[in-house]
Scaffold this motif. Structure first.
Motif, short mmCIF file in Angstrom:
data_model
loop_
_atom_site.label_atom_id
_atom_site.label_comp_id
_atom_site.label_asym_id
_atom_site.label_seq_id
_atom_site.Cartn_x
_atom_site.Cartn_y
_atom_site.Cartn_z
N LYS A 294 20.31 -22.62 -33.52
CA LYS A 294 18.89 -22.65 -33.22
C LYS A 294 18.58 -21.90 -31.94
N PHE A 295 19.58 -21.66 -31.12
CA PHE A 295 19.35 -21.00 -29.84
C PHE A 295 19.90 -19.58 -29.84
N GLN A 296 20.24 -19.06 -31.02
CA GLN A 296 20.74 -17.70 -31.08
C GLN A 296 19.59 -16.74 -31.32
N GLU A 297 19.75 -15.53 -30.80
CA GLU A 297 18.75 -14.50 -31.01
C GLU A 297 19.17 -13.62 -32.18
N ASP A 298 18.25 -12.85 -32.75
CA ASP A 298 18.58 -12.01 -33.89
C ASP A 298 19.24 -10.70 -33.47
N SER A 299 19.36 -10.47 -32.18
CA SER A 299 19.98 -9.24 -31.71
C SER A 299 20.56 -9.46 -30.35
N SER A 300 21.67 -8.87 -30.05
CA SER A 300 22.27 -8.99 -28.73
C SER A 300 21.43 -8.31 -27.67
N ASP A 301 20.46 -7.53 -28.09
CA ASP A 301 19.60 -6.83 -27.14
C ASP A 301 18.42 -7.68 -26.70
N GLY A 302 18.30 -8.90 -27.24
CA GLY A 302 17.20 -9.77 -26.84
C GLY A 302 16.10 -9.72 -27.88
N VAL A 303 15.17 -10.66 -27.77
CA VAL A 303 14.06 -10.75 -28.72
C VAL A 303 12.83 -10.13 -28.13
N PRO B 261 11.03 -11.05 -22.65
CA PRO B 261 12.28 -10.85 -23.40
C PRO B 261 13.49 -10.86 -22.48
N ILE B 262 14.62 -11.34 -23.01
CA ILE B 262 15.84 -11.41 -22.22
C ILE B 262 16.94 -10.57 -22.85
N THR B 263 18.04 -10.37 -22.09
CA THR B 263 19.16 -9.54 -22.54
C THR B 263 20.30 -10.43 -23.00
N GLY B 264 20.42 -10.67 -24.26
CA GLY B 264 21.53 -11.45 -24.77
C GLY B 264 21.14 -12.83 -25.24
N ASN B 265 22.15 -13.64 -25.52
CA ASN B 265 21.94 -14.97 -26.07
C ASN B 265 21.90 -16.04 -25.00
N ARG B 266 21.11 -17.04 -25.24
CA ARG B 266 21.06 -18.18 -24.35
C ARG B 266 22.35 -18.97 -24.48
N LYS B 267 22.91 -19.42 -23.33
CA LYS B 267 24.17 -20.15 -23.32
C LYS B 267 23.92 -21.66 -23.30
N ALA C 25 17.29 -9.55 -9.04
CA ALA C 25 18.40 -10.38 -9.52
C ALA C 25 18.08 -11.10 -10.83
N ASP C 26 16.80 -11.16 -11.21
CA ASP C 26 16.44 -11.85 -12.46
C ASP C 26 16.57 -10.96 -13.68
N TYR C 27 17.06 -9.74 -13.52
CA TYR C 27 17.19 -8.80 -14.63
C TYR C 27 18.66 -8.57 -14.95
N GLY C 28 18.98 -8.46 -16.25
CA GLY C 28 20.34 -8.19 -16.67
C GLY C 28 21.23 -9.43 -16.55
N ILE C 29 22.55 -9.20 -16.57
CA ILE C 29 23.51 -10.31 -16.53
C ILE C 29 24.47 -10.19 -15.36
N TRP C 30 24.15 -9.38 -14.36
CA TRP C 30 25.08 -9.11 -13.26
C TRP C 30 24.94 -10.08 -12.09
N ARG C 31 24.03 -11.05 -12.19
CA ARG C 31 23.70 -11.92 -11.05
C ARG C 31 24.89 -12.61 -10.40
N PRO C 32 25.88 -13.10 -11.19
CA PRO C 32 27.01 -13.78 -10.55
C PRO C 32 27.72 -12.96 -9.49
N ASN D 237 16.02 -11.37 -17.55
CA ASN D 237 14.93 -10.64 -18.20
C ASN D 237 15.35 -9.19 -18.48
N GLN D 238 14.83 -8.63 -19.55
CA GLN D 238 15.04 -7.21 -19.80
C GLN D 238 14.21 -6.40 -18.81
N LEU D 239 14.70 -5.21 -18.52
CA LEU D 239 13.94 -4.32 -17.65
C LEU D 239 12.63 -3.94 -18.35
N PRO D 240 11.52 -3.92 -17.64
CA PRO D 240 10.26 -3.47 -18.25
C PRO D 240 10.34 -2.01 -18.67
#
Length: 562
Positions: free
Chosen positions: A5-14, A46-52, A144-151, A307-310
């Motif tokens: 239920k928490f998966q997206e239809d594409s790894s690129d985000g919805v 829209p976000i980049t990837g699947n919710r964990k 820092a709220d964009y992409g997945i590099w925050r860690p 978040n995905q880049l605008p």
């Protein structure tokens, strides 16, 4: 609960254009769009990837990291090591410059272009450190709220903190006080940077807990009302904030107990520089502990999607756009910025109170490393008890975060009032060793919960998916407050010649801040945050207004974000 239920239809985000389709890509069935109540807990971006989904080992590794980044070296003992060097290098101002070493009274040293008291040098250095942090955090937090590099942000600050802590082993002579000043300032920046962006991860961890996800789905299906889900969400945030602080306190007790044994072996009162060397060793020891405690978090943290880049935006320009958008629409976030003001002034009050009391404490105990360690054990044991009591009370009666914060603020005012007592006499008011033992206990039980509760409160009044920007902003405000307060207090001390006089200013500041806190409305803030995100979706992501304001699709509380 099914993870699908928490998966997206594409790894690129919805993307927004898929509003008319369900999570699997099929058409939305009649009645599948839910009420506006769930929309308040969602984001249209829209976000980049699947919710964990937050795992148990991920959560406990996040807790454990705090034990290492508790500030033992760069925050607690580094200031003692540095201030000790200042006193050894300084002179008694009652005699000609440089002729008589500092004794139990006043002490002066030439720093920042003129002769200053040691207390003044400490406060100004703190102010400079916090000013530098403000610039760095605003720059990093803006994108820092964009992409997945925050860690990687937390990782870089952490490694810098390790390096600075080990570097104290090479700074043991009074003539090296300038190097000590640099290490102290850089150490504060690394410690606060790692702490800020580690903390910013907790709203996402809480949101992705299995029980919170289940409550979100139940809200979407209309099985629970918004108040029920709000309580689940609020208690989850507070549980993470409080338990992390409790685990940190227990872990610190173990770390300090080991340190007590180390100090018994290396401190020799008959050796002149024994205490100075011990303080440097403590800073390096803290780095070793930090490495051990940080490793599990670096290993098990899941890279949650941002978040995905605008459109037509790169990482080099998104920060500027983010800040511009936040400034342009900040008037929409009235409750967020009202709490920001409270956080600024009440944080200013508390940070400066702690700095002034620490300065007085160091003088009274003559920088004795073992005594400072036992005082710290006293305070940390008390804070474990305090945060445990605060959490149990809040959990049992489902007390709001704001109410807990108001109670906490009252006890901060009591500290200020006690300091005011010491302005005209020395029997009470932070002039005696016994008072600092009592202070550590009182501070731990009644004041330290501020550091957990205030962070939970931030998470309740910031737009969803913008936590890193707004946590960085709140951290900047917190540091700016620590920049303003010490400079004002330093001026008060220089003008009055009384180190207790700043408590009068701090008491008034704290009272006004506490009064303003009464007017923060969390429910109204949630609606303002949703409107803020819808405006960004329209202005920055170029969505139609109907798309941005549409309710989320069943199966993913964020609708567009899933």
């Amino acid at each position: 609960m099914s993870g699908s239920k928490f998966q997206e239809d594409s790894s690129d985000g919805v993307f927004p254009e898929k509003l008319g389709r369900d999570i699997e890509g099929g058409p939305v069935l009649a009645g599948s769009l839910i009420s506006d109540e769930a929309t308040l807990f969602a984001s249209p971006l829209p976000i980049t990837g699947n919710r964990k989904t937050t795992t148990r080992k991920e959560l406990w590794s996040w807790y454990l990291y705090y034990v290492g980044n508790s500030g033992l070296g760069p925050f607690n003992f580094a200031i003692s090591a540095w201030q000790n060097l200042l006193y050894l290098q300084g002179w008694d101002p009652a005699y000609p410059q440089g002729t008589v070493p500092c004794g139990s009274g006043a002490c002066s040293l030439t720093a920042y272009g003129q002769v200053r008291s040691i207390n003044s040098i400490v406060l100004i250095s703190n102010g400079l450190s916090f000013a530098i942090q403000a610039v760095i955090f605003l720059f990093v937090g803006s994108f820092a709220d964009y992409g997945i590099w925050r860690p990687w942000i937390t990782t870089v600050f952490t490694v810098l903190g390790w390096a600075v802590s080990f570097a104290w082993l090479g700074v043991e002579q009074p003539s090296q006080w300038q190097a000590g000043t640099a290490l102290y300032i850089i150490g504060l920046i690394s410690y606060q940077g790692a702490l800020t962006f580690w903390t910013a991860a907790f709203p996402g961890l809480a949101r992705d807990l299995p029980e919170v996800k289940a409550s979100e789905e139940a809200l979407q299906r209309g099985e629970v009302d918004r108040k029920t889900h709000d309580d689940v969400d609020m208690l989850a945030r507070n549980r993470l904030a409080d338990v992390s602080f409790f685990v940190c306190s227990i872990g610190e007790l173990v770390v300090l107990a080991i340190l007590a044994g180390i100090l018994e072996a290396i401190v020799n009162p008959n050796v002149a520089d024994s205490n100075t060397k011990a303080l440097s060793i403590v800073c390096a020891y803290s780095a070793g502990v930090w490495i051990v405690c940080a490793a599990p978090w670096f290993l098990w943290e899941q890279y949650r999607p941002g978040n995905q880049l605008p459109p037509n935006t790169s990482y080099l320009t998104v920060g500027i756009k983010q800040i511009y958008h936040a400034c342009r629409l900040c008037r929409r976030l009235k409750q967020t910025f009202l709490y920001l003001g409270v956080y600024f002034f009440l944080g200013d009050c508390l940070n400066t109170v702690v700095t002034v009391i620490a300065t007085l404490q160091n003088e009274v105990v003559s920088y004795d490393t073992k005594t400072l360690n036992y005082l710290l054990i006293d305070g940390i044991a008390a804070q474990a008890i305090g945060i445990g009591i605060f959490w149990l009370i809040q959990k049992k009666w489902t007390i709001s975060t704001k109410t807990m914060l108001l109670v906490n603020a009252f006890f901060i005012l009591m500290l200020c009032a006690w300091g005011c007592i010491g302005i005209t006499q020395t029997k009470f008011g932070f002039h005696n060793a016994w008072e600092f033992w009592a202070y550590q206990a009182f501070y731990g039980v009644f004041v330290c919960p501020w550091y957990a509760v205030s962070q939970a409160m931030i998470s309740e009044v910031v737009p969803r998916g913008k936590e890193f920007l707004f946590f960085a902003l709140f951290s900047i405000i917190g540091k700016t407050s620590s920049f303003v307060g010490p400079f004002v207090s330093s001026a008060i001390i220089e003008d009055s010649g009384n180190v207790n006089m700043p408590f009068t200013f701090l008491l008034g500041l704290g009272a006004i801040s506490t009064f303003a806190l009464f007017f923060v409305n969390v429910d109204k803030s949630r609606r303002e945050c949703r409107q803020y995100l819808e405006d960004e979706a329209v202005r920055v992501y170029k969505l139609a207004r109907e798309q941005a304001s549409a309710p989320p699709v069943e199966g993913g509380i964020d609708g567009l974000r899933a």
